[in-house]
Scaffold this active site. Structure first.
Site, PDB file in Angstrom:
ATOM      1  N   ARG A 148       0.859  -1.180   0.000  1.00 15.88           N
ATOM      2  CA  ARG A 148       0.000   0.000   0.000  1.00 15.88           C
ATOM      3  C   ARG A 148       0.895   1.230   0.000  1.00 15.88           C
ATOM      4  O   ARG A 148       1.691   1.418   0.917  1.00 15.88           O
ATOM      5  CB  ARG A 148      -0.855  -0.064   1.265  1.00 15.88           C
ATOM      6  CG  ARG A 148      -2.005   0.860   1.270  1.00 15.88           C
ATOM      7  CD  ARG A 148      -2.910   0.539   2.440  1.00 15.88           C
ATOM      8  NE  ARG A 148      -2.387   1.016   3.699  1.00 15.88           N
ATOM      9  CZ  ARG A 148      -3.135   1.288   4.759  1.00 15.88           C
ATOM     10  NH1 ARG A 148      -4.440   1.105   4.695  1.00 15.88           N
ATOM     11  NH2 ARG A 148      -2.614   1.715   5.871  1.00 15.88           N
ATOM     12  N   THR A 183      -0.582   7.640  -1.268  1.00 16.00           N
ATOM     13  CA  THR A 183      -1.884   7.549  -1.951  1.00 16.00           C
ATOM     14  C   THR A 183      -2.794   6.491  -1.328  1.00 16.00           C
ATOM     15  O   THR A 183      -4.006   6.488  -1.577  1.00 16.00           O
ATOM     16  CB  THR A 183      -1.695   7.156  -3.425  1.00 16.00           C
ATOM     17  OG1 THR A 183      -1.145   5.821  -3.466  1.00 16.00           O
ATOM     18  CG2 THR A 183      -0.748   8.101  -4.148  1.00 16.00           C
ATOM     19  N   ASP A 238       0.902  -2.560  12.341  1.00 18.45           N
ATOM     20  CA  ASP A 238       1.360  -2.954  11.004  1.00 18.45           C
ATOM     21  C   ASP A 238       1.691  -4.445  11.012  1.00 18.45           C
ATOM     22  O   ASP A 238       2.679  -4.876  11.617  1.00 18.45           O
ATOM     23  CB  ASP A 238       2.585  -2.124  10.603  1.00 18.45           C
ATOM     24  CG  ASP A 238       2.948  -2.355   9.147  1.00 18.45           C
ATOM     25  OD1 ASP A 238       3.176  -3.532   8.770  1.00 18.45           O
ATOM     26  OD2 ASP A 238       2.970  -1.386   8.386  1.00 18.45           O
ATOM     27  N   ASP A 244       5.225  -5.535   9.563  1.00 21.48           N
ATOM     28  CA  ASP A 244       6.330  -5.160  10.454  1.00 21.48           C
ATOM     29  C   ASP A 244       6.356  -6.018  11.704  1.00 21.48           C
ATOM     30  O   ASP A 244       7.416  -6.429  12.176  1.00 21.48           O
ATOM     31  CB  ASP A 244       6.225  -3.678  10.839  1.00 21.48           C
ATOM     32  CG  ASP A 244       6.679  -2.767   9.715  1.00 21.48           C
ATOM     33  OD1 ASP A 244       7.379  -3.250   8.794  1.00 21.48           O
ATOM     34  OD2 ASP A 244       6.336  -1.574   9.744  1.00 21.48           O
TER      35      ASP A 244
END
Ligand code: PRP
Ligand code: URA
Length: 209
Positions: free
Chosen positions: A104, A108, A200, A203
């Site tokens: 991603r 944007t 995340d 991560d």
């Protein structure tokens, strides 16, 4: 319109709580994600067709059931989807695995494609797209579109945590796809992270932050 199934099995909910906890380190996070993925796969495959066979027990012949051989394909969305693959393969070792590489864009928020490789008989397989997080739904919707363009016909989406926004987007673009999740959370924050979510996923799985 596709359906949304949320798994309320106590083991799934218990493990998901530890996955969410920010104190959970990489090793335990990875193990728990694999375990929850396996438990979810157990639920998703409830309707797999069976056929009858006879085996000889040490005592007598027994009419028993085995899987009817419906072909399955797992399609993790890289990177974080990889964390769910091994848990499912432990239950269903004959499944083939395709890969979709997407990330991603942080500005944007749109998915950027970088890899796609599917099993050669993709048309014949029931496919389960796997990704721990369904946030805006951009990644999942794009992955499903890529899979359809490569010949995929029967597609389910499995994620740990879904946001209502992601569910709406996937069903808006792919009304034939059922979504399976361990939880549907409140929504997205200003950075389009799921709230409360788990942070995340990539991560935390790979220790990259
Ligand atoms: C995360 C996650 C999904 C995506 C969800 O991946 O694993 O693929 O974000 O967000 P969306 O629904 O708004 O598209 P990320 O882009 O962080 O890549 P990574 O797995 O390589 O870390
Ligand atoms: N990707 C993640 O890993 N987590 C989120 O909350 C949203 C997108």
């Amino acid at each position: 319109m596709g359906n949304v199934y949320v798994f309320d099995h106590p083991l799934i909910q218990h493990k998901l709580t530890h996955i969410r906890d920010k104190r959970t380190g990489t090793k335990e996070f990875r193990e728990l994600v694999e375990e929850v993925a396996a438990l979810m796969a157990y639920e998703i495959t409830r309707d797999m067709p069976l056929r009858e066979v006879t085996v000889e027990t040490p005592v007598a012949p027994a009419r028993c059931k085995v899987l009817a051989g419906k072909k399955l394909g797992l399609v993790p969305i890289l990177r974080a989807g990889l964390g769910m693959v091994d848990g499912i393969l432990r239950l269903i070792p004959a499944a083939k695995v395709g890969h979709i590489g997407l990330y991603r864009d942080p500005e944007t928020l749109e998915p950027v494609k970088y890899y796609a490789k599917m099993p050669s008989d993709i048309e014949e397989r029931d496919l389960i797209v796997i990704d721990p997080m369904l946030a805006t739904g951009g990644s999942a919707a794009a992955a499903i579109q890529m899979i359809k363009e490569m010949g995929g016909r029967s597609i389910k989406l499995m994620c740990l945590i879904a946001a209502p926004e992601g569910i709406r987007r996937v069903h808006g673009e792919h009304d034939d796809v059922d979504i399976y999740a361990a939880a549907v959370d409140e929504g997205l924050n200003e950075k389009s992270y799921i709230v409360p979510g788990l942070g995340d996923a990539g991560d935390r799985l790979f220790g990259t932050r």
